[in-house]
Design a protein around this motif. Structure first.
Motif, mmCIF file in Angstrom:
data_model
loop_
_atom_site.group_PDB
_atom_site.id
_atom_site.type_symbol
_atom_site.label_atom_id
_atom_site.label_comp_id
_atom_site.label_asym_id
_atom_site.label_seq_id
_atom_site.Cartn_x
_atom_site.Cartn_y
_atom_site.Cartn_z
ATOM 1 N N GLN A 37 0.875 -0.954 0.182
ATOM 2 C CA GLN A 37 0.115 0.028 -0.124
ATOM 3 C C GLN A 37 1.021 1.171 0.038
ATOM 4 O OE1 GLN A 37 -3.165 0.664 -0.570
ATOM 5 N NE2 GLN A 37 -2.897 3.007 0.152
ATOM 6 N N ASN A 38 1.891 1.429 0.668
ATOM 7 C CA ASN A 38 2.849 2.250 0.803
ATOM 8 C C ASN A 38 3.990 1.875 -0.132
ATOM 9 O OD1 ASN A 38 4.734 4.392 1.490
ATOM 10 N ND2 ASN A 38 4.500 4.144 3.736
ATOM 11 N N THR A 42 7.654 -1.237 -0.301
ATOM 12 C CA THR A 42 7.737 -2.239 -1.375
ATOM 13 C C THR A 42 8.800 -3.284 -1.125
ATOM 14 O OG1 THR A 42 6.777 -0.730 -3.058
ATOM 15 C CG2 THR A 42 8.022 -2.706 -4.041
ATOM 16 N N GLY A 43 10.141 -2.581 -0.654
ATOM 17 C CA GLY A 43 11.221 -3.570 -0.387
ATOM 18 C C GLY A 43 11.126 -4.627 0.670
ATOM 19 N N CYS A 44 9.983 -4.472 1.458
ATOM 20 C CA CYS A 44 9.517 -5.501 2.552
ATOM 21 C C CYS A 44 9.238 -6.825 1.960
ATOM 22 C CB CYS A 44 8.758 -4.847 3.505
ATOM 23 S SG CYS A 44 9.489 -3.485 4.359
ATOM 24 N N PHE A 45 8.379 -6.758 0.765
ATOM 25 C CA PHE A 45 7.712 -8.026 0.324
ATOM 26 C C PHE A 45 8.580 -8.450 -0.600
ATOM 27 C CE2 PHE A 45 4.138 -5.190 1.880
ATOM 28 C CZ PHE A 45 3.403 -6.107 2.558
ATOM 29 N N GLY A 46 8.973 -9.781 -0.415
ATOM 30 C CA GLY A 46 9.642 -10.553 -1.301
ATOM 31 C C GLY A 46 8.737 -11.582 -1.853
ATOM 32 N N GLU A 47 9.102 -12.256 -2.955
ATOM 33 C CA GLU A 47 8.385 -13.513 -3.594
ATOM 34 C C GLU A 47 9.073 -14.782 -3.199
ATOM 35 O OE1 GLU A 47 7.513 -16.204 -6.678
ATOM 36 O OE2 GLU A 47 9.468 -15.272 -6.430
ATOM 37 N N SER A 48 8.132 -15.717 -3.052
ATOM 38 C CA SER A 48 8.717 -17.239 -2.431
ATOM 39 C C SER A 48 7.690 -18.250 -3.288
ATOM 40 C CB SER A 48 8.803 -17.296 -1.114
ATOM 41 O OG SER A 48 9.144 -18.928 -1.107
ATOM 42 N N GLY A 50 5.436 -17.850 -5.546
ATOM 43 C CA GLY A 50 4.131 -17.076 -6.000
ATOM 44 C C GLY A 50 3.519 -16.503 -4.825
ATOM 45 N N SER A 51 4.060 -16.864 -3.556
ATOM 46 C CA SER A 51 3.521 -16.417 -2.380
ATOM 47 C C SER A 51 4.385 -14.857 -2.297
ATOM 48 C CB SER A 51 3.747 -17.168 -1.160
ATOM 49 O OG SER A 51 3.118 -18.233 -1.413
ATOM 50 N N VAL A 52 3.622 -14.098 -1.462
ATOM 51 C CA VAL A 52 4.350 -12.791 -0.884
ATOM 52 C C VAL A 52 4.790 -13.148 0.806
ATOM 53 C CG1 VAL A 52 4.057 -10.356 -0.077
ATOM 54 C CG2 VAL A 52 3.185 -11.368 -2.427
ATOM 55 N N VAL A 53 6.126 -12.694 0.954
ATOM 56 C CA VAL A 53 6.613 -12.786 2.323
ATOM 57 C C VAL A 53 6.970 -11.435 2.884
ATOM 58 C CG1 VAL A 53 8.190 -13.869 3.894
ATOM 59 C CG2 VAL A 53 7.508 -15.023 1.733
ATOM 60 N N ASN A 54 6.539 -11.017 3.955
ATOM 61 C CA ASN A 54 7.004 -9.703 4.684
ATOM 62 C C ASN A 54 8.382 -9.978 5.470
ATOM 63 O OD1 ASN A 54 7.497 -7.476 6.116
ATOM 64 N ND2 ASN A 54 5.643 -7.271 7.184
ATOM 65 N N ASN A 55 9.385 -9.479 4.745
ATOM 66 C CA ASN A 55 10.896 -9.729 5.305
ATOM 67 C C ASN A 55 11.175 -8.583 6.185
ATOM 68 O OD1 ASN A 55 11.325 -11.903 3.806
ATOM 69 N ND2 ASN A 55 11.526 -10.630 2.042
ATOM 70 N N CYS A 56 10.409 -7.611 6.340
ATOM 71 C CA CYS A 56 10.736 -6.484 7.380
ATOM 72 C C CYS A 56 10.404 -6.902 8.977
ATOM 73 C CB CYS A 56 9.996 -5.179 6.917
ATOM 74 S SG CYS A 56 10.508 -4.441 5.464
ATOM 75 N N SER A 57 10.636 -5.862 9.690
ATOM 76 C CA SER A 57 10.331 -6.150 11.167
ATOM 77 C C SER A 57 9.124 -5.666 11.865
ATOM 78 C CB SER A 57 11.531 -5.465 11.881
ATOM 79 O OG SER A 57 11.658 -4.248 11.873
ATOM 80 N N THR A 58 8.221 -5.101 11.082
ATOM 81 C CA THR A 58 6.932 -4.591 11.462
ATOM 82 C C THR A 58 5.978 -5.112 10.357
ATOM 83 O OG1 THR A 58 7.215 -2.534 10.426
ATOM 84 C CG2 THR A 58 7.876 -2.530 12.531
ATOM 85 N N GLN A 59 4.638 -4.911 10.640
ATOM 86 C CA GLN A 59 3.549 -5.216 10.002
ATOM 87 C C GLN A 59 3.287 -4.191 8.701
ATOM 88 O OE1 GLN A 59 -0.392 -5.016 11.682
ATOM 89 N NE2 GLN A 59 -0.242 -6.924 12.512
ATOM 90 N N LYS A 60 3.263 -4.826 7.557
ATOM 91 C CA LYS A 60 2.831 -4.078 6.235
ATOM 92 C C LYS A 60 1.693 -4.441 5.550
ATOM 93 C CE LYS A 60 7.075 -2.369 7.204
ATOM 94 N NZ LYS A 60 7.016 -0.846 7.344
#
Length: 153
Positions: A37-38, A42-48, A50-60
């Motif tokens: 959304q923000n 964008t850099g927090c989300f990675g692909e695995s 076909g799935s999206v993984v949050n690689n940051c330390s907070t909710q996104k």
């Protein structure tokens, strides 16, 4: 009746049955088609796979646009999100939204939490209205290590 007439009738019957309007088949979308959304997230989300993984330390917040067939009546989005929560801080919660393109008004229901963490599970979302000239989305808050795998609607 000769064979040519019989086979012509069979083909005509099959074509007539194919012309009957049937309801749209169930659709699905992989999580990777979503976006942050923000734009700064964008850099927090990675692909695995076909799935999206949050690689940051907070909710996104992840937004998934969906292809719908709006009509004059019964424009409701009923969706189920398959997600994975790595741990108690990585929980995933989602909601379905409908947005009117002309006015920007939106409809939606409360966010629904993933039932538990440590396994891949479904989040069944209550239906959300979207106007005939609108669009439908699923929005998911994804905690650290959390994944959005698929949306079925």
């Amino acid at each position: 009746m000769n064979r040519l007439v019989k086979s012509t009738l069979v083909v005509a019957s099959a074509l007539a049955l194919g012309a009957v309007t049937l309801p749209a088949a169930a659709r699905s979308s992989i999580g990777f088609l979503g976006r942050a959304q923000n734009p700064a997230d964008t850099g927090c989300f990675g692909e695995s796979y076909g799935s999206v993984v949050n690689n940051c330390s907070t909710q996104k917040l992840l937004i998934l646009p969906l292809t719908m067939d709006p009509g004059p009546f019964n424009n409701h989005l009923n969706a189920t999100v398959t997600a994975y929560a790595a741990n108690a801080t990585g929980l995933v919660r989602c909601a379905s939204l409908g947005i009117d393109r002309a006015s920007g008004a939106y409809w939606g229901d409360a966010y629904q939490n993933l039932p538990a963490f440590g396994s891949r599970q479904d989040i069944v979302l209550p239906g959300a209205f979207f106007p005939p000239d609108g669009t439908a989305y699923v929005a998911c808050w994804v905690g650290p290590g959390g994944q959005v795998n698929q949306v079925r609607y």
